[in-house]
Design an enzyme around this catalytic site. Structure first.
Site, PDB file in Angstrom:
ATOM      1  CG  HIS A 103      -1.378  -8.779   0.177  1.00  0.00           C
ATOM      2  ND1 HIS A 103      -1.000  -7.463   0.061  1.00  0.00           N
ATOM      3  CD2 HIS A 103      -2.731  -8.760   0.171  1.00  0.00           C
ATOM      4  CE1 HIS A 103      -2.081  -6.692  -0.001  1.00  0.00           C
ATOM      5  NE2 HIS A 103      -3.133  -7.458   0.057  1.00  0.00           N
ATOM      6  CE1 TYR A 146      -3.169  -2.927   0.308  1.00  0.00           C
ATOM      7  CE2 TYR A 146      -3.167  -2.686   2.699  1.00  0.00           C
ATOM      8  CZ  TYR A 146      -3.589  -3.347   1.554  1.00  0.00           C
ATOM      9  OH  TYR A 146      -4.437  -4.420   1.680  1.00  0.00           O
ATOM     10  CB  SER A 175     -13.707  -5.338   0.402  1.00  0.00           C
ATOM     11  OG  SER A 175     -12.399  -4.954   0.092  1.00  0.00           O
ATOM     12  N   PRO A 176     -15.967  -5.254   3.390  1.00  0.00           N
ATOM     13  CG  PRO A 176     -16.310  -4.605   5.609  1.00  0.00           C
ATOM     14  CD  PRO A 176     -15.223  -4.849   4.603  1.00  0.00           C
ATOM     15  CG  LEU A 177     -18.456  -0.856   4.176  1.00  0.00           C
ATOM     16  CD1 LEU A 177     -18.087   0.533   4.659  1.00  0.00           C
ATOM     17  CD2 LEU A 177     -19.872  -1.198   4.589  1.00  0.00           C
ATOM     18  N   GLY A 178     -18.048  -3.470  -0.002  1.00  0.00           N
ATOM     19  CA  GLY A 178     -17.947  -3.555  -1.463  1.00  0.00           C
ATOM     20  C   GLY A 178     -17.022  -2.522  -2.060  1.00  0.00           C
ATOM     21  NE  ARG A 179     -12.084  -4.883  -3.786  1.00  0.00           N
ATOM     22  CZ  ARG A 179     -11.032  -5.124  -3.008  1.00  0.00           C
ATOM     23  NH1 ARG A 179     -10.399  -4.115  -2.462  1.00  0.00           N
ATOM     24  NH2 ARG A 179     -10.610  -6.343  -2.768  1.00  0.00           N
ATOM     25  N   GLY A 180     -16.396   0.350  -1.063  1.00  0.00           N
ATOM     26  CA  GLY A 180     -17.035   1.661  -1.033  1.00  0.00           C
ATOM     27  C   GLY A 180     -18.359   1.735  -1.766  1.00  0.00           C
ATOM     28  CG  PHE A 181     -21.062  -0.290  -5.364  1.00  0.00           C
ATOM     29  CD1 PHE A 181     -21.074   0.532  -6.482  1.00  0.00           C
ATOM     30  CD2 PHE A 181     -22.180  -1.065  -5.093  1.00  0.00           C
ATOM     31  CE1 PHE A 181     -22.179   0.583  -7.315  1.00  0.00           C
ATOM     32  CE2 PHE A 181     -23.288  -1.030  -5.928  1.00  0.00           C
ATOM     33  CZ  PHE A 181     -23.283  -0.199  -7.044  1.00  0.00           C
TER      34      PHE A 181
END
Length: 330
Positions: free
Chosen positions: A125, A56, A205-211
């Site tokens: 990773h 990152y 990513s529980p928020l769908g990568r922000g989506f």
């Protein structure tokens, strides 16, 4: 704050983790002052589980965390990762590496950048198909024996790989994407395997990568250097179809006085209460909003509503390109 545990010694970690990747790249412009304030707000709220990786930035994310925790190391449980290669100049992905010598040098680099003596949780990773997992985990085991690492983890690994890895050393955590819009972890058996073997499942990513936050309504909302521009789910007809599903989820959330992000996190905790959601944000406002999702439990009726509007097959497009998907679940 609710807590869970990791390892045979049952070390206490918060039942939710903060993903720090977007604080330095991948998701648009960085704001170090706000990012550090977000980390401090998380620690003040009792969230001690911070997630980063050497790729990152590359490398700058670990340095940012070092700046944030230098005077509060005892309050932070630090997870970092090795094995995904990026060029320091053009930041392009260059593949994966699990060679023992690389594992050890990567660990030393992370320790230096983080400014700590021991990494709490060290992940591979991505599995390197060219190096037997036994060799990679053997090197990771030596890091534990040397006192440089406390717990070992794998990311996006299959049941077969987990089983082989555990023949060398206990694997304490598996990190894999899992959310309302990414359900393949259910199909490949890794969630059940982790439950059966006492492995902490971290749902990234529980928020769908922000989506699933509802903040992305157009492809143009993504910055030019935002890697989601290359994700099939954010492109063309896939994106439009996914927006339609999101609208249905937003309606369910708003009907119950919740944000779509809170709904997505609460769904995960109701669906799989024995796992840790790993959400990313670089703003104090959204951190506090997301943490409120853990103050309530969805009812069975609400779960049925979500299942109706967003079944497993609802979202269109792959998580990554076909090339990158081949690297997953190895």
């Amino acid at each position: 704050m609710k807590f869970t545990h990791i390892g045979i010694d049952r070390c206490q970690v918060s039942a939710v983790a903060l993903g720090c990747a977007g604080m330095t790249d991948l998701y648009g412009q960085r704001d170090d002052q706000e990012s550090i304030a977000t980390i401090h707000a998380a620690l003040d709220a009792g969230l001690n589980f911070l997630d980063t990786a050497d790729m990152y930035g590359p490398f700058s994310n670990e340095r940012l965390i070092a700046d944030a925790i230098h005077d509060r190391r005892d309050r932070a449980f630090i997870a970092t990762k090795f094995g995904t290669l990026r060029d320091a100049d053009d930041k392009q992905k260059r593949g994966t590496c699990g060679r023992p010598d690389y594992v050890k040098s990567s660990c030393d680099g992370s320790l230096k950048r983080l400014g700590i003596d021991t990494i709490d949780l060290y992940y591979q990773h991505r599995v390197d198909g060219a190096v037997p997992i036994e060799e990679t985990v053997g090197a990771m085991k030596e890091l534990v024996e040397a006192g440089k690492v406390r717990y070992l983890g794998l990311s996006e690994a299959s049941v077969a790989t987990l089983t082989r890895a555990q023949s060398v050393h206990r694997i304490d955590s598996l990190q894999t994407e899992y959310s309302i819009w990414s359900r393949d972890a259910e199909d490949i058996g890794v969630i059940d395997y982790c439950r059966q073997h006492g492995i902490l499942f971290v749902a990234c990513s529980p928020l769908g990568r922000g989506f699933l936050t509802g903040q992305i309504t157009s492809f143009d909302d993504l910055a030019e250097d935002d890697y989601r521009r290359h994700s099939p789910r954010f492109q063309g007809e896939n994106f439009q179809k996914n927006l339609e599903v999101l609208a249905e989820l937003q309606a369910v959330a708003h009907a119950h006085g919740r944000t779509p992000a809170q709904l997505a996190l609460a769904w995960l905790m109701k669906k799989q209460p024995q796992m840790v959601p790993l959400f990313g944000t670089k703003k104090v406002k959204y951190l506090r909003e997301n943490l409120q999702a853990f103050d309530f439990t969805l009812s069975e009726a609400e779960m049925q509503q979500i299942a109706k509007v967003a079944p497993e097959s609802a979202f269109a497009g792959g998580r990554y390109t076909d090339e990158l998907m081949k690297l997953l679940n190895a």
